[in-house]
Design a protein around this motif. Structure first.
Motif, PDB file in Angstrom:
ATOM      1  N   SER A  87       4.950  75.575  64.561  1.00 27.95           N
ATOM      2  CA  SER A  87       3.929  75.980  63.595  1.00 27.95           C
ATOM      3  C   SER A  87       2.603  76.189  64.303  1.00 27.95           C
ATOM      4  CB  SER A  87       3.768  74.901  62.515  1.00 27.95           C
ATOM      5  OG  SER A  87       3.198  73.728  63.100  1.00 27.95           O
ATOM      6  N   TYR A  88       1.664  76.862  63.620  1.00 28.67           N
ATOM      7  CA  TYR A  88       0.355  77.113  64.233  1.00 28.67           C
ATOM      8  C   TYR A  88      -0.336  75.815  64.636  1.00 28.67           C
ATOM      9  CZ  TYR A  88       0.077  82.147  63.345  1.00 28.67           C
ATOM     10  OH  TYR A  88       0.273  83.502  63.382  1.00 28.67           O
ATOM     11  N   ILE A  89      -0.302  74.824  63.758  1.00 25.23           N
ATOM     12  CA  ILE A  89      -0.998  73.560  64.041  1.00 25.23           C
ATOM     13  C   ILE A  89      -0.407  72.890  65.279  1.00 25.23           C
ATOM     14  CG2 ILE A  89      -1.491  71.238  63.190  1.00 25.23           C
ATOM     15  CD1 ILE A  89      -3.149  73.350  61.831  1.00 25.23           C
ATOM     16  N   THR A  90       0.923  72.788  65.334  1.00 22.02           N
ATOM     17  CA  THR A  90       1.575  72.170  66.486  1.00 22.02           C
ATOM     18  C   THR A  90       1.333  72.975  67.750  1.00 22.02           C
ATOM     19  OG1 THR A  90       3.291  71.192  65.097  1.00 22.02           O
ATOM     20  CG2 THR A  90       3.798  71.418  67.430  1.00 22.02           C
ATOM     21  N   PHE A  92      -1.256  75.038  68.453  1.00 21.75           N
ATOM     22  CA  PHE A  92      -2.638  74.829  68.893  1.00 21.75           C
ATOM     23  C   PHE A  92      -2.808  73.453  69.533  1.00 21.75           C
ATOM     24  CE2 PHE A  92      -3.971  77.855  65.275  1.00 21.75           C
ATOM     25  CZ  PHE A  92      -3.942  78.938  66.133  1.00 21.75           C
ATOM     26  N   ALA A  93      -2.188  72.453  68.917  1.00 24.77           N
ATOM     27  CA  ALA A  93      -2.318  71.082  69.429  1.00 24.77           C
ATOM     28  C   ALA A  93      -1.724  70.959  70.828  1.00 24.77           C
ATOM     29  CB  ALA A  93      -1.630  70.103  68.479  1.00 24.77           C
ATOM     30  N   ASN A 257       0.304  66.415  68.525  1.00 23.13           N
ATOM     31  CA  ASN A 257      -0.164  66.318  67.142  1.00 23.13           C
ATOM     32  C   ASN A 257      -1.037  65.079  66.951  1.00 23.13           C
ATOM     33  OD1 ASN A 257       1.006  68.676  66.164  1.00 23.13           O
ATOM     34  ND2 ASN A 257       2.954  67.682  65.742  1.00 23.13           N
ATOM     35  N   ILE A 260      -4.582  65.728  68.453  1.00 21.08           N
ATOM     36  CA  ILE A 260      -5.479  66.583  67.672  1.00 21.08           C
ATOM     37  C   ILE A 260      -6.017  65.810  66.468  1.00 21.08           C
ATOM     38  CG2 ILE A 260      -3.970  67.762  66.008  1.00 21.08           C
ATOM     39  CD1 ILE A 260      -6.351  69.559  68.384  1.00 21.08           C
TER      40      ILE A 260
END
Length: 507
Positions: A87-90, A92-93, A257, A260
């Motif tokens: 996913s985007y969040i993972t 980016f992290a 994760n 972040i």
């Protein structure tokens, strides 16, 4: 172990020899120890080729911007049906944890404060030097380093996932040079990659141990000894080797994760407990100045002012060399977690998100430090001169509510970044020394983990971390040339693919 390449054996032998060289004192090898020799070489490169680093870093940024708006932006890093694994969040992290990690925590308050007291130009301690301090902190941690990372990461992901290449840096250059002679030049290129990664990461591990011990010393009055730093390195080594053994989708993913979340929590605590309005105003005006002055800062040399030249060499050129030295490690890792994204999506994500987050981070921590000095007459800078940069973060947090809690959160964040960086590095080193395997054997990762921690420990004991850092940066010089060749190879491959697609449409 039968899966390893000759690069593995060469790199292990050279790494061990460098560590042995690093612990030999000057009294045994007068003017020939590691610190002295690498210092001479580094000074020569910076003095003679500083302009080359500035121009090259700017070219990488222009290349990244070109890809965003070009027709090649639609190309997917993988087969047409491949979808992103994370996913985007993972995503980016993971790229953020590998790319900046410990450095942001270490320098978040210390660098702007240093520039405030020793600006690149103008008078120190003024409102103008405060603006310049933040502007240059954004510059050193913003678009340029992430453009360097994006360049090599994009190339590795494109050739590995779309062209079924080996996943090694040497494989990217085949379109330029062909397979003829690859046995020789390919081994040299991959060795430079491993060399820069081993010593760059080992240095960061040493500095991470210094900052954790500095925080414990500042908070609890513990004596900052080598024994304390050794215990920290041993604990973290055990943790990151356990994490490395679980694979990419467990250890690094969960740790990234966690990183972040902890980073955002710490930043938000200080943002709202500190001078909130000042920080937000400071961020807005500094980011505007950064964008406005980006072209002139990117190519700023001072041939008529020796004092300012020393500042540029000590900060900007040093940073550019350092980011390039780290590029093989960070680029390989980012490439591995970016399968299925388009080139436009990839470059926008890698350039924009970390740059904006990093700028906000520096404003919150550096801005709070400068606010304490400028408006509250607190002498935070004395900690830099008396105890070192590693305690500045804790000295700043001491002046705000929940200071002990935030300092403990800071130590925890450094520790998780520490583990993630080392974990990611063992994966990258394993991949680069097993012919590009996406899941390197645990035995290979274990060997690289021990070498990294061993190098950090031994050279921390001897006070030779700066020599190790300098050795890594020396490797950045030939790798800058390799990166420029990578850009040429990518453009050649993109043009060839565009022709093939056009021919298919016509048929």
């Amino acid at each position: 172990m039968n899966k390893v390449t000759k690069v593995f054996y060469i790199s292990v032998i050279v790494s061990i020899l460098f560590i042995i060289w690093g612990v030999i004192p000057d009294s045994v090898l007068p003017n020939s120890n590691l610190d002295y020799v690498t210092g001479l070489i580094q000074n020569y490169i910076v003095d003679t080729f500083g302009w080359f680093y500035l121009i090259s870093a700017s070219l990488f940024l222009l290349f990244a911007l070109y890809l965003i708006f070009s027709k090649y932006g639609r190309i997917k890093l993988g087969k047409p049906n491949d979808e992103p694994e994370y996913s985007y969040i993972t995503w980016f992290a993971m790229l953020f944890s590998a790319g900046m990690g410990i450095g942001l925590v270490f320098w978040g308050a210390a660098e702007p404060l240093s520039h405030f007291h020793d600006p690149p130009y103008g008078e120190a301690g003024t409102s103008n030097s405060a603006k310049t301090a933040m502007q240059y902190s954004f510059f050193h941690w913003g678009f340029h380093p992430w453009a360097v990372y994006a360049t090599i990461a994009l190339a590795l992901a494109y050739f590995k996932f779309r062209k079924n290449s080996s996943g090694l840096v040497s494989g990217i250059l085949v379109p330029l040079f062909g397979d003829k002679g690859k046995e020789i030049w390919g081994t040299i290129v991959d060795f430079i990659v491993v060399f820069a990664t081993v010593f760059g990461v080992a240095t960061s591990l040493g500095f991470g141990a210094i900052q954790i011990s500095g925080g414990l010393s500042f908070l609890f009055g513990m004596e900052q000894t080598f024994l304390l730093q050794l215990i920290i390195i041993l604990i973290v080594t055990i943790l990151y080797m356990l994490s490395a053994s679980t694979g990419l989708n467990k250890g690094i993913k969960y740790l990234s994760n966690t990183n972040i979340v902890l980073a955002i929590l710490l930043m938000l605590f200080l943002l709202f407990l500190g001078p909130t309005n000042f920080i937000l105003n400071y961020f807005t005006t500094s980011f505007g100045s950064y964008i406005q002055n980006l072209p002139s800062m990117s190519l700023r040399m001072t041939p008529f002012n020796e004092d300012n030249t020393d500042w540029i060499k000590g900060w900007t050129i040093f940073y550019w060399a350092w980011w390039i030295a780290w590029a093989p490690f960070v680029g390989t890792f980012i490439a591995r977690v970016s399968r299925g994204r388009t080139i436009r999506e990839f470059v926008l994500g890698v350039l924009l998100v970390p740059t904006i987050f990093g700028a906000l981070w520096f404003t919150v921590f550096g801005g709070s430090a400068i606010h304490l000095e400028f408006f509250d007459n607190q002498d935070i800078y004395k900690y830099v001169t008396e105890l070192g940069e590693e305690v500045v973060l804790f000295a700043v947090l001491e002046h705000f509510p929940l200071s002990t809690f935030m300092s403990l959160l800071g130590i925890l964040l450094i520790s998780t970044f520490f583990v993630t960086s080392a974990d990611s590095a063992t994966f990258v080193l394993g991949m680069q020394t097993t012919g590009g395997r996406l899941e390197p054997p645990n035995s290979v990762k274990l060997i690289w983990g021990i070498i990294q921690s061993g190098a950090a420990t031994v050279l921390l004991w001897q006070g030779g971390l700066n020599a190790l850092q300098t050795a890594s940066i020396i490797a950045a010089f030939p790798f800058t040339i390799i990166l420029l060749l990578i850009v040429a190879s990518l453009l050649k491959s993109f043009k060839q693919e565009a022709k093939e697609l056009e021919m298919r449409r016509k048929n």
